[in-house]
Design an enzyme around this catalytic site. Sequence first.
Site, PDB file in Angstrom:
ATOM      1  N   GLY A  26      -3.890  21.772  43.299  1.00 33.70           N
ATOM      2  CA  GLY A  26      -3.160  21.181  44.258  1.00 33.70           C
ATOM      3  C   GLY A  26      -3.077  22.029  45.546  1.00 33.70           C
ATOM      4  N   LYS A  64      -4.481  27.137  37.627  1.00 36.35           N
ATOM      5  CA  LYS A  64      -3.536  26.341  38.452  1.00 36.35           C
ATOM      6  C   LYS A  64      -4.374  26.100  39.560  1.00 36.35           C
ATOM      7  CE  LYS A  64       0.609  27.666  38.527  1.00 36.35           C
ATOM      8  NZ  LYS A  64       1.242  26.100  38.773  1.00 36.35           N
ATOM      9  N   GLY A  65      -3.735  25.372  40.760  1.00 37.70           N
ATOM     10  CA  GLY A  65      -4.428  25.509  42.262  1.00 37.70           C
ATOM     11  C   GLY A  65      -5.245  24.005  42.629  1.00 37.70           C
ATOM     12  N   GLU A  82       2.142  30.122  44.475  1.00 37.22           N
ATOM     13  CA  GLU A  82       2.689  30.050  43.114  1.00 37.22           C
ATOM     14  C   GLU A  82       2.389  31.430  42.410  1.00 37.22           C
ATOM     15  OE1 GLU A  82       1.496  25.364  42.626  1.00 37.22           O
ATOM     16  OE2 GLU A  82       0.134  26.735  41.600  1.00 37.22           O
ATOM     17  N   LYS A  90      -3.237  18.070  29.838  1.00 31.22           N
ATOM     18  CA  LYS A  90      -3.613  19.364  30.398  1.00 31.22           C
ATOM     19  C   LYS A  90      -4.174  20.370  29.334  1.00 31.22           C
ATOM     20  CE  LYS A  90      -2.117  17.998  34.587  1.00 31.22           C
ATOM     21  NZ  LYS A  90      -1.082  18.390  35.137  1.00 31.22           N
ATOM     22  N   GLY A 148       3.539  20.118  42.724  1.00 32.52           N
ATOM     23  CA  GLY A 148       2.511  19.092  42.243  1.00 32.52           C
ATOM     24  C   GLY A 148       3.493  18.115  41.868  1.00 32.52           C
TER      25      GLY A 148
HETATM   26  C1  ABF Z   1       0.781  22.869  40.825  1.00 29.60           C
HETATM   27  O1  ABF Z   1       0.402  21.565  40.639  1.00 29.60           O
HETATM   28  C2  ABF Z   1      -0.562  23.625  40.567  1.00 29.60           C
HETATM   29  O2  ABF Z   1      -0.835  24.693  40.437  1.00 29.60           O
HETATM   30  C3  ABF Z   1      -1.536  22.671  39.798  1.00 29.60           C
HETATM   31  O3  ABF Z   1      -2.617  22.695  40.679  1.00 29.60           O
HETATM   32  C4  ABF Z   1      -0.912  21.256  40.093  1.00 29.60           C
HETATM   33  C5  ABF Z   1      -0.369  20.506  38.973  1.00 29.60           C
HETATM   34  O4  ABF Z   1      -0.099  19.308  39.425  1.00 29.60           O
HETATM   35  P1  ABF Z   1       0.400  18.056  38.780  1.00 29.60           P
HETATM   36  O5  ABF Z   1       1.451  18.387  38.055  1.00 29.60           O
HETATM   37  O6  ABF Z   1       0.696  17.163  39.837  1.00 29.60           O
HETATM   38  O7  ABF Z   1      -0.788  17.823  37.739  1.00 29.60           O
HETATM   39  O8  ABF Z   1       1.407  23.305  39.952  1.00 29.60           O
END
Ligand code: ABF
Length: 251
Positions: free
Chosen positions: A118, A115-116, A124, A142, A46
């Site tokens: 992405g 999470k996820g 992960e 977040k 991510g």
């Molecule tokens: C990963 O990246 C993930 O599990 C989560 O979906 C995403 C967060 O992305 P970012 O840092 O781009 O907001 O860690």
Amino acid sequence: AKAAMDAGLHAPSSSAMLSQDDLKKIAAYKAVEYVESGMVLGLGTGSTARHAVDRIGQLLRQGKLKDIVGIPTSMKTHDQALSLGIPLSDLDAHPVVDLAIDGADEVDPFLNLVKGRGGSLLREKMVEGACKKFVVIVDDSKLVNFLGGSGLAMPVEVIRFCWKFTAARLQKLFEDAGCVAKLRTGEKEEPFVTDNGNYIVDLYFEGSIGDLKAASDAILQLAGVVEHGMFLDMATTVIIAGELGLTVKNK
Ligand code: ABF
């Protein structure tokens, strides 16, 4: 201020000038301060984790870190780490990971995560479930009061076979919470395919998911489900970068 300076950002007199990406970078650089030579490292995925991987590569090049082995959580991170010259391995060869650093989509007050978004939640969860210390890096957008509370997706990785059947069963599980299950698609409406060749069904909640452990168990009991994006009781540290500076929360 040190993480900000390391990240090439001047300690701001008016921190309002920092972009969201600057905040991600500050959190990531702070997390890399936990890395020591000789560690087996879980490398997250991510836009936030990307900064941490870049920083690890930089410290290796500068000789400030030595004998690191990285376990990437996605093909994307694998490729990034390879291009930075970070030695890579996997959980078969290194079943115990010293430290993992990764981003998250949502963080609740108990350090439970979604999470996820992405798409890399399965690898992960495998890597971060095998680590002694799991440091999560986020900007303060977040933070949520309860998981599913941002109105955004809670992802579930499902096998392709009869995914509609699985999506319908997932939606039914949470009908009291007004859940809507949608297949994740790309720009041309084609299904998004994970690194593992599976699909992602995104769950959207109107209300609260309720008891998270019960929800997790119920989802995992469905035969077509591979894994979901709730990471309960896994984070040991969460580093949050906001306009007013860094906050570090420990479990
Ligand atoms: C990963 O990246 C993930 O599990 C989560 O979906 C995403 C967060 O992305 P970012 O840092 O781009 O907001 O860690």
